[in-house]
Design an enzyme around this catalytic site. Structure first.
Site, PDB file in Angstrom:
ATOM      1  CE1 TYR A   1       6.625  10.272  12.380  1.00  0.00           C
ATOM      2  CE2 TYR A   1       8.640  11.280  13.203  1.00  0.00           C
ATOM      3  CZ  TYR A   1       7.754  10.215  13.171  1.00  0.00           C
ATOM      4  OH  TYR A   1       8.004   9.111  13.917  1.00  0.00           O
TER       5      TYR A   1
ATOM      6  CD  GLU B   1       2.053  10.633  13.677  1.00  0.00           C
ATOM      7  OE1 GLU B   1       1.260  11.313  14.340  1.00  0.00           O
ATOM      8  OE2 GLU B   1       2.986   9.978  14.178  1.00  0.00           O
TER       9      GLU B   1
ATOM     10  CG  ASP C   1      -2.858 -10.706  -0.181  1.00  0.00           C
ATOM     11  OD1 ASP C   1      -2.173 -10.087  -1.016  1.00  0.00           O
ATOM     12  OD2 ASP C   1      -2.382 -11.176   0.863  1.00  0.00           O
TER      13      ASP C   1
ATOM     14  CE  LYS D   1       5.076 -10.961  -2.086  1.00  0.00           C
ATOM     15  NZ  LYS D   1       4.326 -10.139  -1.130  1.00  0.00           N
TER      16      LYS D   1
ATOM     17  NE  ARG E   1      10.983  -6.394   1.252  1.00  0.00           N
ATOM     18  CZ  ARG E   1      11.189  -7.365   0.349  1.00  0.00           C
ATOM     19  NH1 ARG E   1      12.049  -7.194  -0.629  1.00  0.00           N
ATOM     20  NH2 ARG E   1      10.542  -8.495   0.428  1.00  0.00           N
TER      21      ARG E   1
HETATM   22  N1  DSN Z   1       6.524 -13.532   1.951  1.00  0.00           N
HETATM   23  C1  DSN Z   1       5.755 -13.426   0.743  1.00  0.00           C
HETATM   24  C2  DSN Z   1       5.980 -14.548  -0.163  1.00  0.00           C
HETATM   25  O1  DSN Z   1       7.116 -14.925  -0.290  1.00  0.00           O
HETATM   26  O2  DSN Z   1       5.047 -15.051  -0.774  1.00  0.00           O
HETATM   27  C3  DSN Z   1       4.340 -13.202   1.031  1.00  0.00           C
HETATM   28  O3  DSN Z   1       4.242 -12.160   1.938  1.00  0.00           O
END
Ligand code: DSN
Length: 456
Positions: free
Chosen positions: A55, A57, A203, A232, A238
């Protein structure tokens, strides 16, 4: 095998079997969902480490728990690497957001009052749920003014965005999307925001790996706030990060406040509890990998592959939104076959081991759950080592499946739709055509190793 899962095997056979089942799915199939990729074995090891147990915080040096000396080092190292890899001098980075949706909401919560105005791209033109969809907390708590793509070019219309900004005077102007296949001019978006005194926000979740690898223009060093997921094109765990310009302040309740401090407070204690230090360590590993020259090659190849795949799909007679792609993803417009085909084609491709996702497209005549497009992209297949030659083969698989099942009609009656999809899925499981293509896909895909599974 990178991971043996020896202890899971011993103590929980059911979960062990499911992990192995998912490994087989990943190896035998083609992952074309553009927001997915493969984390390396090193990222997965850090993610599965004992850092999970701590932990911590608050932020390094001012924690609410004892024993944080080591995790402070982990978090600081991750921050240093993030600023370096993104060439984000002059920014502060928060590496604690649990994922992309919380990160976006944390920015709004830190900088705005409920009901304040934000401008973003509409969902069916490629925006994200947290960019103001009425079903998301973002759309309930803030007033969103949505811009769309130009009806003819299906690309962003910056003059129209500037006109809307002048009219509505938003507090934040957001760019960076979830289903937009073209380059984003972050400089123009920032200039529009500046001209109306708004915060510019990007974003970059989908394209962060491309930005690091020089395959997409960067929002640094001018955009005020940048959010990104880390799983991604960045190929990490994640999670998410928020970058904010250190020199930028806003008025909150008549006081000038640095945006970086307001955002830090919104993350903790505003929205989150203890940071996931094992995940932060795994982000740090992914950033370390992203510094390597191989990562630049990967990013370039993702875009090269997407362009070749887009051309090959169009040569097969299918229509792509905006006529192609500049990044890692594309959207097949299935309207020429009739409205609402997306869900059926997603299911048909899944039956032959190709993962894509149904997607709304600009001016979609069908609702988001039964949209008229599918979205696909190249990050995962590129990280398996596939190149231009393989893209042409994959385009062939996709076109054969789309042609075979393009006649399936979405019932007009809403109550009949779920049954139609169920019956269609049953039909797929009996189809000889599906069996044949499915085994061709398996044979093709299994020639390429999956990072994180097929490592020594
Ligand atoms: N869920 C993602 C996507 O597939 O584009 C975006 O958060």
């Amino acid at each position: 095998m990178a991971m043996q899962y020896k202890n899971v095997k011993k103590y929980d056979r059911e979960i062990y079997n499911l992990i192995r089942e998912e490994e087989r799915r990943q190896k035998d199939g083609l992952e074309l969902i553009p927001s997915e990729s493969y984390a390396s074995a090193a990222v997965l090891e850090a993610l599965g480490s004992i850092l999970n147990d701590k932990y911590a915080e608050n932020y390094p040096g001012k924690r609410y728990y004892g024993g944080c000396e080591t995790v402070d080092k982990v978090e600081r190292l991750c921050q240093e690497r993030a600023l370096k890899v993104f060439r984000a001098q002059g920014y502060k980075v928060n590496v604690q957001p649990y994922s992309g949706s919380p990160a976006n909401i944390e920015v709004y919560a830190g900088l705005l009052d409920f009901g304040d105005t934000i401008m973003a791209l509409r969902l069916d033109h490629g925006g994200h749920l947290t960019h103001g969809s009425p079903v998301s907390f973002s759309g309930k708590a803030y007033k969103f003014i949505h811009y769309g793509v130009d009806p003819k070019t299906e690309c962003l219309d910056y003059d129209e965005i500037a006109r809307l900004a002048q009219k509505h005077k938003p507090k934040i102007i957001l760019s960076g999307f979830t289903a937009y296949p073209r380059l984003i001019d972050f400089k123009k978006m920032h200039a529009i925001a500046k001209s109306v005194g708004a915060i510019s926000m990007a974003d970059i979740s989908h394209i962060s790996g491309l930005i690091i690898g020089g395959a997409h223009p960067s929002p640094f060093p001018f955009t005020d706030v940048v959010t990104t997921t880390t799983h991604k094109t960045l190929r990490g765990p994640r999670a998410a990060m928020i970058f904010s310009r250190k020199d930028k302040s806003i008025k909150i309740k008549d006081k000038n406040v640095l945006i970086s401090e307001a955002i830090d407070k919104a993350v903790f204690p505003g929205m989150q509890g203890g940071p996931h230090e094992h995940t932060i360590a795994a982000i740090a590993v992914a950033l370390h990998e992203a510094k390597k020259p191989e990562f630049r090659k990967f990013a370039e190849q993702v875009v090269k592959n997407a362009k070749v795949l887009a051309i090959a799909i169009q040569k097969e007679g299918l229509r792509l939104i905006s006529g192609g792609t500049d990044n890692h993803l594309m959207l097949i417009d299935l309207r020429p076959f009739g409205p609402g085909r997306g869900k059926f084609i997603e299911k048909a491709l899944e039956a032959v081991r190709i993962s894509v996702n149904k997607s709304p497209i600009p001016n979609d005549p069908s609702p988001p759950f039964y949209p008229s497009g599918v979205r696909l992209g190249t990050p995962a297949i590129t990280s398996r080592g596939m190149k231009e030659k393989e893209m042409r083969v994959i385009a062939g698989f996709i076109a054969r499946v789309v042609r075979e099942f393009s006649h399936v009609i979405l019932p007009e009656e809403k109550s009949e739709r779920a049954t139609a999809v169920r019956e269609f899925t049953q039909k797929l499981s009996r189809s000889q055509f599906v069996k044949k293509i499915g085994s061709e896909v398996k044979q093709f895909a299994s020639r390429f190793p999956v990072p994180g599974i097929d490592t020594k």
